[in-house]
Enzyme design. Structure first.
Site, mmCIF file in Angstrom:
data_model
loop_
_atom_site.group_PDB
_atom_site.id
_atom_site.type_symbol
_atom_site.label_atom_id
_atom_site.label_comp_id
_atom_site.label_asym_id
_atom_site.label_seq_id
_atom_site.Cartn_x
_atom_site.Cartn_y
_atom_site.Cartn_z
ATOM 1 N N CYS A 1 -34.579 73.598 31.604
ATOM 2 C CA CYS A 1 -33.397 73.275 30.637
ATOM 3 C C CYS A 1 -32.673 74.391 30.938
ATOM 4 O O CYS A 1 -33.380 75.533 30.003
ATOM 5 C CB CYS A 1 -34.364 71.952 30.010
ATOM 6 S SG CYS A 1 -33.180 72.344 28.371
ATOM 7 N N CYS B 1 -32.816 74.836 26.909
ATOM 8 C CA CYS B 1 -34.064 75.611 26.211
ATOM 9 C C CYS B 1 -34.149 76.902 26.751
ATOM 10 O O CYS B 1 -34.670 77.705 25.635
ATOM 11 C CB CYS B 1 -35.465 74.619 26.580
ATOM 12 S SG CYS B 1 -34.982 73.156 26.615
#
Ligand code: FAD
Length: 527
Positions: free
Chosen positions: A42, A45
């Protein structure tokens, strides 16, 4: 672990969790936990991971009260546990209270603001949500102290210092300093509110935040810090004489100053930490030439080249006494003039010990640690002198650009650092140290493009080592590892940006050049 180590590694100050360890780590733990469930694919992230690492580093000393962890939900092994914990989006932030046995899945933080300072303040709020029944073990009280309790300390002798941070009701600095000092013994930190007019008046405090300090001998005064920032208050308190980081290994006896740990008394030498001592540099050279090198029976090939380069750099740059510099120059001439590909160590020793003494060139055989003296014989000393030597050499290379002319090192900003890297890797007795140093060099040494950057690189890496060794066995309790220079040595080196401590590197460079410059080297104690 290999996969979850993609965004976070064991080197980071976060605890990396997996399906095997999650529950047993965070449930019914003596501390609270703040976890980030992330996914290594992600984008958010990935972008957020530097902030999370910085936060974890920033609150490393709070770990007895609250700890920071991560779990990678993209790792196949963790699919089930992420499902069980109901993680639908990445990143998801969850808090777990200390001593929680309810087997719950934590409380989600849904706020949009994930700035470091906001999350750090949330951690404080979260800690304060505990009751006296589930309060994390070892976490001191975070509510304001009663004014009568503080005032009763006036004139009272105690076994420890008490620091009181006086602040506005919305300020977090008091609680942050209390948590920063949690792993230290020899003092208690409390907070009080500026709305407590009686207290403000009695302590003579007119503006906040301020800190007030009660000494063990019963005296008390406003704490004098250059900037009223969390880092300045915390750093001041950590450096008070008698304040130590608690030993994690209780079997380790705390040594007393002057006792070298073997029952013999070594006279304690008073020194100033704002100075560099020639005695340390010369003792380091003595140890290097006569002890460390002695473990190599002969020097040949790369080893010999490394030693020659080391002697070149030191002979040209060492701002030492004439007798020592001459000795190094003579050693260099001798090494350069020898056509041999292999030199027995004894020949070097003979030269250093005998031949040179005849001509009045002399390096003391006595070890005299001053700025590098430790509270036990096993601590500080030689490695401290080696760091000091190389800092001095990088600064000399920056201050005297022509000093390495005609050596093959001219115009090479990396001359000192590459020589140090090879010396440490080849000869330094601590092999683990050499391995770590080599890793750091491989990672970023090629980014150094000027002699000034070389000075800063070594400073930055030394601080990285200090951070890694905080609380380890090689930390001398009397000389706790810190991020150096501390605010008392260089107030202008430190700034705060959005609640995070930052260095002013321009000021750090100026400070390093002054601190490790030739005129700041004290001849005291060099015999
Ligand atoms: P030291 O860290 O030795 O520092 C000496 C002095 O330098 C300090 O007193 C201070 O005045 C000054 N100083 C501190 N920080 C900085 C900075 N950032 N920039 C400039 N000056 C500074 N030990 C291990 O256990 N593991 C290791 O991996 C390890 N790696 C090492 C790698 C190298 C290259 C060296 C030389 C030593 C290494 N050591 C390692 C030893 C360790 O770093 C210390 O030298 C030792 O623990 C003694 O610590 P000290 O308190 O005397 O301070």
């Amino acid at each position: 672990q290999a996969q979850s180590a993609r965004l976070y590694t064991e080197e980071d100050p976060v605890v990396i969790l997996s399906s095997d360890s999650l529950k047993q780590t965070v449930l019914n733990s003596s501390s609270a936990w703040l976890l980030q469930f992330y996914s290594s694919w992600c984008g958010h992230c990935i972008q957020y991971s530097p902030t999370w690492k910085a936060l974890a580093g920033d609150v490393k000393d709070w770990s007895q009260a609250i700890r920071i962890g991560v779990l990678d939900c993209a790792h196949e092994k963790n699919f089930d546990i992420c499902k069980e914990f109901g993680i639908h989006f990445y990143p998801t932030f969850r808090y777990f209270k200390a001593h929680d046995t309810t087997n719950d899945f934590g409380k989600t933080y849904r706020g949009a603001d994930r700035e470091l300072q906001t999350v750090r303040q949330l951690m404080v709020n979260f800690l304060q949500n505990h009751t006296k029944h589930d309060w994390p073990v070892g976490c001191p009280p975070l509510d304001p102290a009663r004014s009568e309790d503080i005032l009763s300390l006036m004139g009272k002798k105690t076994e420890f210092y008490t620091a009181v941070i006086v602040e506005d009701k919305d300020s977090y600095i008091g609680r942050e300093v209390i948590l920063d000092l949690m792993p230290y013994e020899g003092l208690a930190v409390k907070r009080a509110l500026s709305s407590d007019k009686l207290l403000m008046e009695k302590l003579g405090i007119s503006s906040v935040p301020s800190a007030y300090l009660f000494y063990p001998n019963g005296t008390h005064t406003v704490m004098n810090v250059q900037k009223r920032l969390r880092f300045f208050f915390s750093s001041f308190l950590k450096l008070l004489p008698g304040v130590h980081r608690k030993q994690t290994n209780s079997a380790l006896q705390r040594p007393q100053p002057g006792n070298n740990g073997q029952g013999t008394q070594v006279e304690w030498k008073e020194f100033e930490k704002s100075k560099v001592y020639m005695a340390d540099l010369e003792s380091g050279l003595h140890y290097l030439l006569r002890v460390e090198l002695a473990t190599h029976k002969t020097l040949e090939g790369e080893e010999l080249k490394t030693f020659k380069d080391f002697v070149t750099v030191v002979a040209k740059l060492f701002p030492g006494r004439q007798s020592v510099v001459k000795l190094l120059e003579t050693l260099l001439e001798w090494l350069v003039s020898l056509p041999l590909e292999k030199i027995p160590y004894d020949a070097i020793l003979d030269l250093v010990n005998n031949k040179m003494r005849i001509s009045g060139l002399y390096l003391s055989e006595q070890v005299q640690w001053v700025g590098c003296q430790g509270s036990s014989v096993a601590l500080r000393g030689y490695p401290c002198s080696l760091w000091t030597l190389f800092h001095v050499l990088t600064v000399q290379a920056a201050n005297r650009p022509d000093a390495l002319a005609n050596t093959g090192f001219e115009d090479d900003p990396l001359a000192v650092l590459q020589t140090m890297r090879r010396y440490i890797g080849t000869f330094f007795g601590c092999q683990e140290c050499g391995k770590h140093f080599e890793e750091m060099a491989q990672e970023s040494l090629n980014q150094v493009k000027s002699v000034d950057q070389a000075v800063l690189w070594l400073w930055r890496k030394h601080n990285q080592v200090n951070a890694r060794l905080t609380g380890s066995m090689s930390e001398d309790p009397m000389f706790p590892k810190t991020q150096w220079p501390t605010p008392d040595l260089c107030p202008t080196c430190h700034e705060e940006q959005e609640g995070l401590h930052v260095w002013n590197e321009q000021m750090v460079l100026a400070f390093l050049k002054q601190h490790y410059g030739a005129s700041n080297i004290s001849p005291k104690y060099s015999s």
